[in-house]
Design a protein around this motif. Structure first.
Motif, short mmCIF file in Angstrom:
data_model
loop_
_atom_site.label_atom_id
_atom_site.label_comp_id
_atom_site.label_asym_id
_atom_site.label_seq_id
_atom_site.Cartn_x
_atom_site.Cartn_y
_atom_site.Cartn_z
N ASP A 23 0.82 -1.22 0.00
CA ASP A 23 0.00 0.00 0.00
C ASP A 23 0.85 1.26 0.00
O ASP A 23 0.41 2.31 -0.50
N PHE A 30 6.05 1.52 -10.36
CA PHE A 30 5.49 0.61 -9.35
C PHE A 30 6.11 -0.77 -9.51
O PHE A 30 6.48 -1.43 -8.51
N THR A 72 2.27 3.03 -3.67
CA THR A 72 1.52 4.00 -4.48
C THR A 72 1.88 5.45 -4.17
O THR A 72 2.19 6.22 -5.09
#
Length: 310
Positions: free
Chosen positions: A144, A234, A147
């Motif tokens: 998480d 990412f 991001t």
């Protein structure tokens, strides 16, 4: 002897405690590796979807994409994003990626003007070289947290390019391999030039039905570009984290074997000393018993006759 056994007992207890910590870190690293590897696999599918969207825009655009290959005056300025680690116990993880990135950047035609590095340990290694501004970023502690990190990097890259501080951008990170191994890799991130467009143009559309772009290419293209860059960063971060935890897992496995071997050695020494101590105590008891039960010598016959004559 008792002092030696007490010291060994303390060492054995400390080794067992350390072994418990190592096993806990090993379990955590193994769990994290699987988590990040699943994220990387999922990103492959998402990246393919975004690329299909870009191909659809290219098919619908009569004159191709907007002018994305025009070079400004500062086109020789290069920026780099390097993914390392904050924590240790990862072997030569940071040394490998820093050495690889420096070698790759030296081979480029332009000059490196700014570096973004994720991880304090990699930043410390880069700071030793000097001469190039290094912007340090924290390693995300979970999926998480990737991001917001990637969003921050994209914003800073965009700002630096608008100011003319950089033009080209390259990304470097460790890529996971089977058997808890990894290898350093690099990738061109920006600019998205004509060569990149030609590569997309050469990719055929997967169906016979021509693609449709809702609201037109002009509105969909910038969104797809942002998604494309986001996915690439990412993916690089997730692969780096998977490699980091794989390296830590391998280090913890080696440490666990060393601790087990040390415990076996300490236990052998402890039991040998305990046996020697018990043997000494038994010898003392036997010697004391023999001294107490030993018969007194009988008086000689000459001494008896002498007493009788008197």
């Amino acid at each position: 002897m008792s002092g030696s056994t007490e010291q060994l007992s303390r060492k054995i207890s400390g080794a067992k405690d350390l072994g418990g910590v190592v096993r806990a870190m090993k379990a955590l690293a193994a769990s994290s590796v699987g988590q990040y590897e699943k994220a990387v696999n999922a990103l492959d599918d998402y990246l393919h979807t975004v690329e299909l969207g870009l191909i659809a825009c290219l098919h619908r655009a009569s004159k191709g994409f907007p002018a994305i290959d025009i070079k400004p005056q500062h086109a020789d300025k290069i920026g780099a994003v390097i993914f390392g680690s904050d924590q240790g116990l990862v072997g030569s993880f940071n040394e490998v990626i820093v050495e690889f990135s420096q070698k790759s950047l030296r081979a480029l035609a332009g000059r490196v003007t700014q570096i973004w590095v994720v991880g304090d340990r990699a930043k410390a290694l880069l700071a030793e070289t000097g001469g190039i501004p290094v912007r340090g970023l924290e390693v995300p502690a979970s999926l998480d947290a990737i991001t917001p990190l990637v969003g921050q990097i994209l914003l800073e890259l965009e700002a630096a390019r608008e100011k003319g501080e950089i033009w080209e951008v390259h990304v470097f990170h460790n890529h996971p391999k089977p058997s808890s191994a990894y290898e350093p890799v690099g990738r061109w991130l920006l600019p998205l030039d004509a060569a990149w467009e030609q590569k997309l143009h050469a990719t055929p559309w997967p169906t016979k039905t021509p693609p449709q772009v809702i609201d037109g290419v002009s509105s969909a293209f910038p969104i797809l570009i942002r998604d494309y860059l986001f996915v690439l960063l990412f993916q690089a971060c997730a692969e780096s984290l998977a490699s980091e935890n794989a390296s830590r897992l391998a280090s913890m496995s080696r440490a666990e074997k060393s601790i087990d071997s040390m415990l076996d050695d300490l236990n052998r020494k402890y039991h040998r000393l305990r046996q020697e101590s018990i043997d000494e105590e038994l010898f003392d008891v036997i010697a004391g018993f023999e001294a107490l039960t030993r018969k007194k010598p009988k008086p000689s016959s000459d001494t008896s006759l002498a007493k009788t004559s008197h």
